[in-house]
Motif scaffolding. Structure first.
Motif, PDB file in Angstrom:
ATOM      1  N   ARG A 134       0.851  -1.190   0.000  1.00  0.00           N
ATOM      2  CA  ARG A 134       0.000   0.000   0.000  1.00  0.00           C
ATOM      3  C   ARG A 134       0.887   1.239   0.000  1.00  0.00           C
ATOM      4  N   LEU A 135       0.402   2.307  -0.634  1.00  0.00           N
ATOM      5  CA  LEU A 135       1.138   3.564  -0.695  1.00  0.00           C
ATOM      6  C   LEU A 135       0.150   4.710  -0.586  1.00  0.00           C
ATOM      7  N   GLY A 136       0.499   5.735   0.212  1.00  0.00           N
ATOM      8  CA  GLY A 136      -0.354   6.904   0.334  1.00  0.00           C
ATOM      9  C   GLY A 136       0.471   8.173   0.453  1.00  0.00           C
ATOM     10  N   LEU A 137      -0.019   9.246  -0.184  1.00  0.00           N
ATOM     11  CA  LEU A 137       0.650  10.542  -0.137  1.00  0.00           C
ATOM     12  C   LEU A 137      -0.371  11.621   0.183  1.00  0.00           C
ATOM     13  N   ALA A 138       0.023  12.588   1.001  1.00  0.00           N
ATOM     14  CA  ALA A 138      -0.821  13.745   1.280  1.00  0.00           C
ATOM     15  C   ALA A 138       0.061  14.991   1.213  1.00  0.00           C
ATOM     16  N   ARG A 144      -5.223  26.041   2.171  1.00  0.00           N
ATOM     17  CA  ARG A 144      -6.522  25.861   1.520  1.00  0.00           C
ATOM     18  C   ARG A 144      -6.521  24.746   0.482  1.00  0.00           C
ATOM     19  N   TRP A 145      -5.358  24.185   0.161  1.00  0.00           N
ATOM     20  CA  TRP A 145      -5.262  23.121  -0.856  1.00  0.00           C
ATOM     21  C   TRP A 145      -4.717  21.852  -0.207  1.00  0.00           C
ATOM     22  N   THR A 146      -5.290  20.717  -0.600  1.00  0.00           N
ATOM     23  CA  THR A 146      -4.777  19.411  -0.180  1.00  0.00           C
ATOM     24  C   THR A 146      -4.890  18.435  -1.347  1.00  0.00           C
ATOM     25  N   VAL A 147      -3.817  17.727  -1.602  1.00  0.00           N
ATOM     26  CA  VAL A 147      -3.785  16.700  -2.654  1.00  0.00           C
ATOM     27  C   VAL A 147      -3.478  15.360  -1.996  1.00  0.00           C
ATOM     28  N   ARG A 148      -4.323  14.370  -2.266  1.00  0.00           N
ATOM     29  CA  ARG A 148      -4.111  13.032  -1.710  1.00  0.00           C
ATOM     30  C   ARG A 148      -4.047  12.019  -2.852  1.00  0.00           C
ATOM     31  N   ALA A 149      -3.101  11.114  -2.762  1.00  0.00           N
ATOM     32  CA  ALA A 149      -2.965  10.056  -3.773  1.00  0.00           C
ATOM     33  C   ALA A 149      -2.612   8.764  -3.061  1.00  0.00           C
ATOM     34  N   GLY A 150      -3.011   7.648  -3.654  1.00  0.00           N
ATOM     35  CA  GLY A 150      -2.702   6.367  -3.033  1.00  0.00           C
ATOM     36  C   GLY A 150      -3.001   5.214  -3.955  1.00  0.00           C
ATOM     37  N   GLY A 151      -2.537   4.069  -3.565  1.00  0.00           N
ATOM     38  CA  GLY A 151      -2.782   2.866  -4.354  1.00  0.00           C
ATOM     39  C   GLY A 151      -2.403   1.631  -3.558  1.00  0.00           C
ATOM     40  N   LEU A 218      -6.140  -4.316  -8.109  1.00  0.00           N
ATOM     41  CA  LEU A 218      -5.199  -3.205  -8.011  1.00  0.00           C
ATOM     42  C   LEU A 218      -6.017  -1.922  -8.050  1.00  0.00           C
ATOM     43  N   GLN A 219      -5.857  -1.074  -7.046  1.00  0.00           N
ATOM     44  CA  GLN A 219      -6.691   0.118  -6.941  1.00  0.00           C
ATOM     45  C   GLN A 219      -5.827   1.346  -6.700  1.00  0.00           C
ATOM     46  N   TRP A 220      -6.207   2.464  -7.315  1.00  0.00           N
ATOM     47  CA  TRP A 220      -5.466   3.703  -7.139  1.00  0.00           C
ATOM     48  C   TRP A 220      -6.432   4.878  -7.152  1.00  0.00           C
ATOM     49  N   MET A 221      -6.013   5.991  -6.528  1.00  0.00           N
ATOM     50  CA  MET A 221      -6.902   7.139  -6.432  1.00  0.00           C
ATOM     51  C   MET A 221      -6.100   8.437  -6.352  1.00  0.00           C
ATOM     52  N   LEU A 222      -6.775   9.535  -6.734  1.00  0.00           N
ATOM     53  CA  LEU A 222      -6.211  10.880  -6.639  1.00  0.00           C
ATOM     54  C   LEU A 222      -7.338  11.837  -6.285  1.00  0.00           C
ATOM     55  N   ASN A 223      -7.199  12.568  -5.181  1.00  0.00           N
ATOM     56  CA  ASN A 223      -8.189  13.544  -4.757  1.00  0.00           C
ATOM     57  C   ASN A 223      -7.533  14.905  -4.575  1.00  0.00           C
ATOM     58  N   VAL A 224      -8.209  15.952  -5.027  1.00  0.00           N
ATOM     59  CA  VAL A 224      -7.754  17.329  -4.835  1.00  0.00           C
ATOM     60  C   VAL A 224      -8.862  18.079  -4.107  1.00  0.00           C
ATOM     61  N   GLN A 225      -8.515  18.666  -2.952  1.00  0.00           N
ATOM     62  CA  GLN A 225      -9.478  19.409  -2.152  1.00  0.00           C
ATOM     63  C   GLN A 225      -9.091  20.880  -2.103  1.00  0.00           C
ATOM     64  N   ARG A 226     -10.126  21.728  -2.167  1.00  0.00           N
ATOM     65  CA  ARG A 226      -9.926  23.178  -2.082  1.00  0.00           C
ATOM     66  C   ARG A 226     -10.958  23.750  -1.121  1.00  0.00           C
ATOM     67  N   GLU A 227     -10.462  24.444  -0.082  1.00  0.00           N
ATOM     68  CA  GLU A 227     -11.349  25.067   0.874  1.00  0.00           C
ATOM     69  C   GLU A 227     -11.672  26.476   0.415  1.00  0.00           C
ATOM     70  N   LEU A 228     -12.970  26.754   0.268  1.00  0.00           N
ATOM     71  CA  LEU A 228     -13.429  28.072  -0.114  1.00  0.00           C
ATOM     72  C   LEU A 228     -13.902  28.816   1.131  1.00  0.00           C
ATOM     73  N   TYR A 238     -10.469  11.025  -8.556  1.00  0.00           N
ATOM     74  CA  TYR A 238     -10.489   9.933  -9.541  1.00  0.00           C
ATOM     75  C   TYR A 238     -10.150   8.637  -8.818  1.00  0.00           C
ATOM     76  N   LEU A 239     -10.896   7.572  -9.135  1.00  0.00           N
ATOM     77  CA  LEU A 239     -10.638   6.245  -8.575  1.00  0.00           C
ATOM     78  C   LEU A 239     -10.611   5.241  -9.725  1.00  0.00           C
ATOM     79  N   GLY A 240      -9.582   4.430  -9.764  1.00  0.00           N
ATOM     80  CA  GLY A 240      -9.458   3.409 -10.806  1.00  0.00           C
ATOM     81  C   GLY A 240      -9.036   2.081 -10.224  1.00  0.00           C
ATOM     82  N   SER A 241      -9.375   1.005 -10.916  1.00  0.00           N
ATOM     83  CA  SER A 241      -8.971  -0.321 -10.453  1.00  0.00           C
ATOM     84  C   SER A 241      -9.018  -1.305 -11.601  1.00  0.00           C
ATOM     85  N   VAL A 242      -8.260  -2.372 -11.440  1.00  0.00           N
ATOM     86  CA  VAL A 242      -8.348  -3.528 -12.324  1.00  0.00           C
ATOM     87  C   VAL A 242      -8.396  -4.775 -11.448  1.00  0.00           C
TER      88      VAL A 242
END
Length: 499
Positions: A134-138, A144-151, A218-228, A238-242
């Motif tokens: 497993r791998l995760g990044l924040a 006000r910006w947060t980017v999260r990715a993982g797989g 196998l699953q992976w994802m990317l999320n971008v958050q913006r606080e207004l 985005y979420l993808g898998s095979v």
């Protein structure tokens, strides 16, 4: 026959006759083990890394009764009456010694049996390679910006029922099929070639692939958050898998379509009936884009609104198929023809919730008064849930009619050239959801050309609403009035159409 199935039934004819000599029984035992390790590193004040590794060991079941029987099928032939007996399937019983020890039945001598340990002590080999990294990044470049990715890799043990199915082989299940050219099964004589002893001819076999591998995704994802401003958060993801090694049912002794001779005369191994194999040839893919808007509670209002646009594709969605999907491929020798939308595919889905404190009464912007007025109009809250989604895919079939004459009943029809299957929206109703005139039975002894899951069932619209007010009498005593309406618009959500 009469051409009418119910009339044939009244006259005492059978299309398909099945029997079991005894009850199936098993005493399964297994010990599973799972280990994992993970850690998180704050590489910089704005960047965090998470790494993990999981190991799973889920061995097959061991049967203490010693009655478990699997089928050893070294080849998948698709030609009738294979002459080389070394290519024919073999019934293999758990343990070693006499195959028929303690049994009151016998299989036809043409059926090869063995109890020599060739399939291991559990008849299904274990998979010791189930490592799942497993791998995760924040990353937060600003406050006000947060980017999260993982797989990661995720293993999925399927249902246990297909393993128990192997215990049914020694229950002596057999199936005989009538065909248009051989209508000889009646209530008085429902089976062919029954002798004076309990001998099972042409058994219906329930098997599991001996070299089974654990299904995984196998699953992976990317999320971008913006606080207004005003406590508002927007997220795009985005979420993808095979998926691979996914399990489904497949026939390993499927007869070749035709109109000449009996069904078994066109099977590769005519001493057996249909061989139902739990096969790990399934593949899947998923891609989904989502948008979410969330308002944290402030000013008497909070809401959450999410939308997902997705596409899920596979060649089999489950061992026990969902409503509208098929249990077996139309042609078990052509799995590529089963690639289609998953039976649980939903292209569009929107989920929304809101809770609003009405601005009336004491301490509110409007009618800021106490007394009777506040008692009547103050402190009310309105809540609502609103969900809408597109329909699930369903498969057009021949209603169980075995037009291909392979003894299965999973046939799909032909689509007429130039005909559109879907109806305009204003013509769809509970009586006719799709263009039934676009389909016709294929020629006898052939497969139809309609694919799997080519039609969408009706979507779902659900609106629930609530209105509530809390009356507080003492510091620790209150009474709440609540009015709730489920499906407040009284909208009819149609089930999947008869296909």
């Amino acid at each position: 026959n009469t051409g009418n199935t119910f009339a044939d039934f009244l006259l005492g004819y059978c299309k398909r006759c099945e029997v079991s000599v005894s009850l199936a029984q098993a005493q399964f035992r297994a010990r599973s083990q799972y280990y994992y390790i993970d850690d998180t590193w704050k590489l910089t004040p704005k960047l965090t890394l998470n790494l993990g590794l999981r190991y799973e060991y889920t061995p097959p079941w061991f049967d203490k009764t010693g009655r478990l029987v699997n089928i050893y099928a070294p080849y998948l032939d698709n030609t009738p009456n294979v002459a080389d007996l070394s290519r024919h399937p073999v019934f293999v019983r758990i343990g070693k010694g006499d195959f028929y020890e303690g049994l009151s039945l016998r299989f036809n001598p043409a059926i090869q049996v063995a109890r020599d340990g060739r399939l291991g002590e559990r008849l299904v080999r274990d998979d010791r390679n189930d490592f799942a990294p497993r791998l995760g990044l924040a990353w937060s470049p600003t406050n006000r910006w947060t980017v999260r990715a993982g797989g990661g890799v995720f293993y999925s043990q399927d249902t246990g029922n297909p393993r128990f199915d192997m215990a049914r082989n020694l229950a002596g299940r057999r199936r005989d099929e009538a065909t248009p050219s051989l209508i000889d099964l009646t209530w008085d004589s429902p089976f062919r070639n029954l002798g004076g002893t309990v001998q099972i001819n042409n058994p219906y076999v329930l098997g599991n692939s001996n070299g089974r591998r654990t299904p995984y995704v196998l699953q992976w994802m990317l999320n971008v958050q913006r606080e207004l401003g005003n406590n508002l958060l927007v997220e795009v993801g985005y979420l993808g898998s095979v998926g691979r090694k996914l399990e489904s049912l497949r026939a390993f002794n499927e007869s070749i379509p035709g109109t000449v001779g009996s069904v078994l005369s066109r099977a590769p191994y005519p001493e057996f009936g249909r061989i139902q194999m739990v096969d790990g040839s399934g593949k899947s893919s998923y891609n989904g884009l989502s948008v979410k808007v969330e308002k944290r509670f402030s000013g008497g209002l909070t809401f959450l609104s999410g939308y997902t646009w997705a596409r899920s594709i596979d060649n089999a969605s489950a061992i026990r198929s969902h409503n509208g999907d098929t249990l077996f491929p139309q042609n078990s020798y052509n799995l590529a023809a089963e690639k289609a939308l998953s039976s649980f595919h939903v292209a569009h889905r929107s989920v929304n919730s809101v809770l609003y404190q009405l601005p009336f009464g004491k301490g509110k912007r409007l009618l800021d008064h106490g007394g009777i007025l506040n008692l009547l109009v103050g402190g009310w809250e309105f809540g609502s849930l609103f969900n809408i989604q597109s329909g699930f895919p369903v498969t057009i079939t021949n209603g169980g009619r075995d037009v291909s004459n392979i003894g299965a009943g999973f046939d799909r029809p032909n689509q007429k050239a130039g005909q559109v299957t879907e109806l305009p929206g204003d013509q769809r109703n509970s009586d006719r959801w799709f263009n039934t005139s676009a389909f016709e039975l294929q020629a006898p002894g052939t497969f139809g050309n309609v694919g799997r899951n080519t039609l969408l069932s009706p979507g779902i619209v659900q609106w629930d609403a609530s209105l509530l007010k809390t009356f507080r009498f003492l510091e620790t005593r209150s009474l709440q009035f609540r009015f709730e309406a489920f499906n407040a618009a009284n909208h009819a959500n149609l089930a999947a159409p008869d296909t």
